[in-house]
Design an enzyme around this catalytic site. Structure first.
Site, short mmCIF file in Angstrom:
data_model
loop_
_atom_site.label_atom_id
_atom_site.label_comp_id
_atom_site.label_asym_id
_atom_site.label_seq_id
_atom_site.Cartn_x
_atom_site.Cartn_y
_atom_site.Cartn_z
N CYS A 257 -6.43 1.70 5.71
CA CYS A 257 -7.01 0.42 6.15
C CYS A 257 -6.42 0.05 7.51
O CYS A 257 -5.55 0.74 8.04
CB CYS A 257 -6.72 -0.68 5.12
N HIS B 22 0.86 -1.18 0.00
CA HIS B 22 0.00 0.00 0.00
C HIS B 22 0.90 1.25 0.00
O HIS B 22 2.02 1.21 0.54
CB HIS B 22 -0.91 0.01 1.23
N CYS C 122 -2.54 -0.46 7.54
CA CYS C 122 -1.80 0.80 7.42
C CYS C 122 -1.96 1.66 8.68
O CYS C 122 -1.00 2.30 9.11
CB CYS C 122 -2.24 1.55 6.18
N GLU D 164 0.86 3.88 1.75
CA GLU D 164 1.26 4.32 3.10
C GLU D 164 2.47 3.52 3.61
O GLU D 164 3.42 4.07 4.16
CB GLU D 164 0.13 4.13 4.12
#
Lengths: 153, 153
Positions: free
Chosen positions: A85, A55, A88, A57
């Site tokens: 999410c 991801h 993260c 992040e």
């Protein structure tokens, strides 16, 4: 990475757009330090890396930690185009990020203002300052456009 | 990595013990496939890597995904000596792990049976089978011993 020319969210949006062009779900994230200097900028790379953890992040947090050669990002802000999410959000706490700024709210998978509300839990030992909904409509439009194109393809 | 000689939890405990000897918080994790073969075995490396994400679970999940050259671990079991934190629980969902077996419960930072209860959330899109408390007392004793030695040092 030097000075930002626009806002951190503009830089995150540019990363999201670049991710969309690579066929990734368009999410972008940047890390800035206390002076506002850009430390890391990444887009989602789940498909390119065949890694469900890639991801935007996570990639930006890891880059920033390497870049600053330290474990914690206590003076840093993470700016991301989508509500993080649960994984993260957990990583944001683990890196002790000072401030989280996110774009569109994500009622489906978001874990900051929805679902597990990670930073509202006593078992989360670091609680960043959180600002959500920044340039919400632009961030959401980017995602919506991507999924519409997928559906029409 | 081949066949397990003992149980998966014994292998995870061995990883936790090895982590303690390196001065890490003693948590160990292993991944086994549907046949019970050992795919990955890692201990906590947060200090060694100066990386707050280098939890045993994350390292084992990434190893297993690389080892099997696929993104999802839908036929795999993750066995870990401690109830996963919110970041690791999120990663377990992201890798679509079939089954999670954990040792001691962690009321302070655990995110499976405590706090955000990640797999009980509708916003978590993958829900592994979960078995907690396996060899709970041994797993907890390892952690307790480690923190007692730290306190007495």
């Amino acid at each position: 990475m030097g000075k930002l020319t626009g806002s951190a969210m503009e830089a995150a949006l540019a990363q999201a757009l670049a991710a969309a062009k690579r066929g990734e779900v368009p999410v972008g994230a940047v890390i800035t330090d206390a002076s506002g200097a850009l430390i890391a900028a990444r887009g989602n790379e789940v498909e390119a890396k065949a890694d469900p953890m890639a991801h935007a992040e996570i990639l930006a947090l890891q880059d920033a930690s390497r870049q600053l050669t330290r474990k914690f990002l206590s003076d840093c802000t993470l700016t991301v185009t989508l509500e993080p999410c649960v994984m993260c959000a957990g990583a944001i706490a683990a890196f002790r990020v000072n401030k989280l700024v996110f774009g569109s709210y994500d009622p489906k998978s978001g874990a900051v203002e929805h679902g597990p509300r990670v930073f509202a839990q006593a078992s989360t030992h670091h609680h960043p300052e959180v600002i959500g909904g920044v340039r919400d409509s632009e961030c959401a439009a980017l995602l919506r456009g991507f999924f519409e194109r997928l559906r029409d393809a």
